[in-house]
Design a protein around this motif. Structure first.
Motif, mmCIF file in Angstrom:
data_model
loop_
_atom_site.group_PDB
_atom_site.id
_atom_site.type_symbol
_atom_site.label_atom_id
_atom_site.label_comp_id
_atom_site.label_asym_id
_atom_site.label_seq_id
_atom_site.Cartn_x
_atom_site.Cartn_y
_atom_site.Cartn_z
ATOM 1 N N LEU A 1 -10.203 7.174 -7.241
ATOM 2 C CA LEU A 1 -10.459 7.020 -5.806
ATOM 3 C C LEU A 1 -10.708 5.548 -5.450
ATOM 4 C CD1 LEU A 1 -12.881 10.035 -5.204
ATOM 5 C CD2 LEU A 1 -10.439 9.911 -4.628
ATOM 6 N N PRO A 2 -10.294 5.115 -4.271
ATOM 7 C CA PRO A 2 -10.520 3.717 -3.849
ATOM 8 C C PRO A 2 -11.997 3.330 -3.854
ATOM 9 C CG PRO A 2 -8.946 4.797 -2.390
ATOM 10 C CD PRO A 2 -9.496 5.873 -3.277
ATOM 11 N N VAL A 3 -12.874 4.282 -3.541
ATOM 12 C CA VAL A 3 -14.304 3.992 -3.468
ATOM 13 C C VAL A 3 -14.903 3.729 -4.848
ATOM 14 C CG1 VAL A 3 -15.079 6.402 -3.682
ATOM 15 C CG2 VAL A 3 -16.468 4.765 -2.398
ATOM 16 N N ALA A 4 -14.188 4.111 -5.910
ATOM 17 C CA ALA A 4 -14.724 3.968 -7.270
ATOM 18 C C ALA A 4 -14.543 2.578 -7.851
ATOM 19 C CB ALA A 4 -14.087 5.003 -8.193
ATOM 20 N N SER A 5 -13.645 1.785 -7.276
ATOM 21 C CA SER A 5 -13.380 0.460 -7.836
ATOM 22 C C SER A 5 -13.346 -0.607 -6.745
ATOM 23 C CB SER A 5 -12.051 0.468 -8.601
ATOM 24 O OG SER A 5 -10.999 0.913 -7.771
ATOM 25 N N PHE A 6 -13.520 -1.846 -7.153
ATOM 26 C CA PHE A 6 -13.497 -2.966 -6.216
ATOM 27 C C PHE A 6 -12.056 -3.238 -5.766
ATOM 28 C CE2 PHE A 6 -17.365 -3.953 -8.755
ATOM 29 C CZ PHE A 6 -18.282 -3.907 -7.714
ATOM 30 N N PRO A 7 -11.891 -3.855 -4.598
ATOM 31 C CA PRO A 7 -10.541 -4.165 -4.095
ATOM 32 C C PRO A 7 -9.747 -4.986 -5.099
ATOM 33 C CG PRO A 7 -12.178 -4.506 -2.376
ATOM 34 C CD PRO A 7 -12.947 -4.235 -3.634
ATOM 35 N N GLY A 8 -8.525 -4.528 -5.347
ATOM 36 C CA GLY A 8 -7.654 -5.232 -6.282
ATOM 37 C C GLY A 8 -7.896 -4.897 -7.735
ATOM 38 N N LYS A 9 -8.927 -4.083 -8.034
ATOM 39 C CA LYS A 9 -9.262 -3.746 -9.418
ATOM 40 C C LYS A 9 -8.992 -2.273 -9.732
ATOM 41 C CE LYS A 9 -10.998 -7.788 -10.501
ATOM 42 N NZ LYS A 9 -12.432 -7.960 -10.803
ATOM 43 N N ARG A 10 -8.383 -1.557 -8.789
ATOM 44 C CA ARG A 10 -8.181 -0.125 -8.966
ATOM 45 C C ARG A 10 -7.301 0.165 -10.186
ATOM 46 N NH1 ARG A 10 -5.813 3.892 -4.227
ATOM 47 N NH2 ARG A 10 -6.131 5.878 -5.323
ATOM 48 N N PRO A 11 -7.796 0.964 -11.143
ATOM 49 C CA PRO A 11 -7.003 1.257 -12.344
ATOM 50 C C PRO A 11 -5.883 2.244 -12.055
ATOM 51 C CG PRO A 11 -9.066 2.468 -12.407
ATOM 52 C CD PRO A 11 -9.121 1.584 -11.196
ATOM 53 N N SER A 12 -4.854 2.230 -12.896
ATOM 54 C CA SER A 12 -3.764 3.190 -12.766
ATOM 55 C C SER A 12 -4.269 4.581 -13.177
ATOM 56 C CB SER A 12 -2.592 2.775 -13.662
ATOM 57 O OG SER A 12 -2.975 2.846 -15.029
ATOM 58 N N VAL A 13 -3.453 5.577 -12.922
ATOM 59 C CA VAL A 13 -3.843 6.949 -13.290
ATOM 60 C C VAL A 13 -4.027 7.070 -14.803
ATOM 61 C CG1 VAL A 13 -3.128 9.373 -13.282
ATOM 62 C CG2 VAL A 13 -2.694 7.950 -11.275
ATOM 63 N N ILE A 14 -3.119 6.450 -15.564
ATOM 64 C CA ILE A 14 -3.224 6.492 -17.029
ATOM 65 C C ILE A 14 -4.502 5.813 -17.494
ATOM 66 C CG2 ILE A 14 -2.208 5.703 -19.208
ATOM 67 C CD1 ILE A 14 -0.684 7.969 -17.978
ATOM 68 N N ASP A 15 -4.825 4.667 -16.883
ATOM 69 C CA ASP A 15 -6.053 3.951 -17.250
ATOM 70 C C ASP A 15 -7.293 4.759 -16.858
ATOM 71 O OD1 ASP A 15 -4.530 1.958 -18.267
ATOM 72 O OD2 ASP A 15 -4.852 0.543 -16.627
ATOM 73 N N SER A 16 -7.255 5.413 -15.702
ATOM 74 C CA SER A 16 -8.378 6.258 -15.274
ATOM 75 C C SER A 16 -8.556 7.430 -16.221
ATOM 76 C CB SER A 16 -8.144 6.772 -13.847
ATOM 77 O OG SER A 16 -8.129 5.709 -12.921
ATOM 78 N N LEU A 17 -7.438 8.013 -16.653
ATOM 79 C CA LEU A 17 -7.490 9.113 -17.627
ATOM 80 C C LEU A 17 -8.091 8.634 -18.943
ATOM 81 C CD1 LEU A 17 -6.674 11.979 -18.603
ATOM 82 C CD2 LEU A 17 -4.448 11.003 -19.250
ATOM 83 N N PHE A 18 -7.682 7.450 -19.368
ATOM 84 C CA PHE A 18 -8.189 6.879 -20.617
ATOM 85 C C PHE A 18 -9.699 6.672 -20.541
ATOM 86 C CE2 PHE A 18 -9.299 3.593 -23.605
ATOM 87 C CZ PHE A 18 -8.477 3.815 -24.699
#
Length: 453
Positions: A31-48
């Protein structure tokens, strides 16, 4: 048909519960609220990262403090707490609180979640477990607060203390500092509090409950009758041996290494060696840069990570009691004895066979994953990939700085390895192979086969 469904659900539900929480964690961290602007991880990275949190591994592909917002970091530590306690165990706490009872099927699932051999008074056990866990984490946070208050504001010091206390007790190794705990490498309170939390978390809930019951019996007359279980004794003994052995070997091998211990005074060398020895098996905190350690140290660390924590704990690996049973079994065979014995108790050969199965499955799995990664990651050295896989399998969470540069496929394989390491290789094997089998009234004749030389 009902019986078959019931038997399969014990292992399958346990696996699915972890998988379900990982998916929820992945969604929340994306979710956008979970990370700072420009630092949002990809789905694969979030899964990891979600898998790393739920399996209490601690492997990261980014600096979590500078990537995730307060919401994201809070999601992470909740996932760590859920994974550390066990998803089904935590769910049962809520059920017990609302209904004051747990049905038989739930008891069987919790039994497997806690790696307990027999059914027991689950209500009493869970109450004790929650008391023990939150008491230890509270004391750990309270002590860490006085370290962090010297650097941060009151609220930030509280948050950092709670975060690192849960992370340490659950053997995750997530840290809000760049470079893990490197800036506190000579801080005596940190180097004592964190290892103590890690050790208590890695001993296993059954062992902690056994010690708690021994120290705080319901009646004074009970204290004489209460004894530590064989699992608790083996867990404590093997853990102490591994901690001492790891400390001594790290000190001896790295003492003259200019990139690790050489430039420290002796008591700091001893402190750093002790911290890394405790952390290496399951936790993942660092005060030394592993990439600069000598190869013999790294090889020994891989052995420690492969062994991992004790059964029913927050850590992974094949478990301390598994290696203890195999060692006792081998000694029994070499000494031409009939029964495996320890502390005036007999250990069945069935337990020995189970231990051998766990080690065999684990070695084969690690071999397959390392073989696959060696083909995919052609630019990475073999020892780096082997260290990464064993770290993931043992849920140790340590890396030789290759995690962020792995390909998406490799990250998925490492995530699968973390998952397997947390739920247990034998649990997965049983879930995949369990079938209804009719017991025959016959047996085949015994034959001999030559093995060895």
């Amino acid at each position: 048909m009902a019986e078959k469904k019931k038997r399969m659900s014990v292992y399958s539900v346990l696996i699915l519960s972890f998988f379900f929480i990982i998916i929820i964690g992945t969604i929340l961290l994306s979710l956008p609220v979970a990370s700072f602007p420009g630092k949002r991880p990809s789905v694969i990275d979030s899964l990891f990262i979600a898998t790393s949190a739920v399996t209490v591994t601690g492997l990261v592909i980014t600096d979590i403090n500078y990537t995730f917002t307060l919401f994201g970091k809070t999601v992470l530590i909740i996932l760590v707490q859920l994974g550390g306690l066990g998803v089904m165990t935590f769910s049962s706490v809520i059920v017990l609180f609302l209904t004051h009872k747990i049905d038989y099927t739930a008891k069987k699932i919790i039994q497997k979640d806690l790696n307990y051999n027999t059914l027991f008074n689950i209500q009493s056990y869970i109450k004790n477990l929650i008391k023990i866990v939150f008491l230890i984490e509270f004391i750990g946070a309270f002590c860490l607060f006085f370290v962090f208050i010297k650097k941060f504001s009151f609220l930030k010091a509280v948050y950092y203390a709670v975060f690192h206390s849960i992370s340490a007790f659950c053997n995750t190794g997530f840290s809000l500092f760049p470079g893990s705990l490197s800036e506190y490498r000579t801080n005596i309170p940190i180097n004592l509090i964190i290892p103590m939390l890690i050790t208590l978390g890695s001993l296993g809930f059954t062992t902690l409950n056994s010690i708690y019951t021994l120290l705080f019996p319901k009646f004074k007359s009970d204290k004489k009758r209460i004894r530590l279980t064989l699992t608790a004794r083996l867990s404590v003994i093997v853990s102490l041996i591994l901690i001492i052995l790891g400390t001594v070997l790290t000190l001896l091998i790295e003492m003259s290494n200019p990139d690790t211990l050489k430039n420290f005074v002796f008591h700091d060398k001893l402190l750093l060696s002790f911290f890394q020895s405790v952390s290496i098996r399951t936790a993942g905190f660092q005060t030394l840069d592993l990439i600069h350690m000598r190869k013999p140290t790294l090889i020994f660390y891989m052995i420690l990570m492969f062994i991992g924590a004790s059964p029913g704990s927050t850590g992974g690996g094949i478990k301390t009691t598994t290696i203890a049973v195999i060692t006792l079994g081998v000694y029994t065979t070499l000494s031409h004895r009939k029964n495996i014995e320890f502390h005036k108790r007999e250990i069945s050969w069935g337990v020995f066979n189970r231990a051998i199965a766990i080690v065999f499955i684990s070695i084969i799995y690690i071999f397959v994953i390392v073989f696959t990664l060696s083909y995919i990651e052609k630019n990475q050295k073999f020892i780096l990939l082997l260290f990464e896989v064993i770290s993931a399998f043992g849920t140790a969470g340590l890396s030789l700085d290759i995690t962020p540069v792995l390909t998406p496929i490799s990250k998925i394989l490492i995530s699968l390895t973390m998952f397997l390491g947390r739920v247990g290789p034998l649990t997965v094997a049983m879930a995949l192979t369990m079938k209804r089998r009719k017991k025959g009234t016959y047996s085949y004749p015994v034959d001999k086969i030559q093995i060895g030389c």
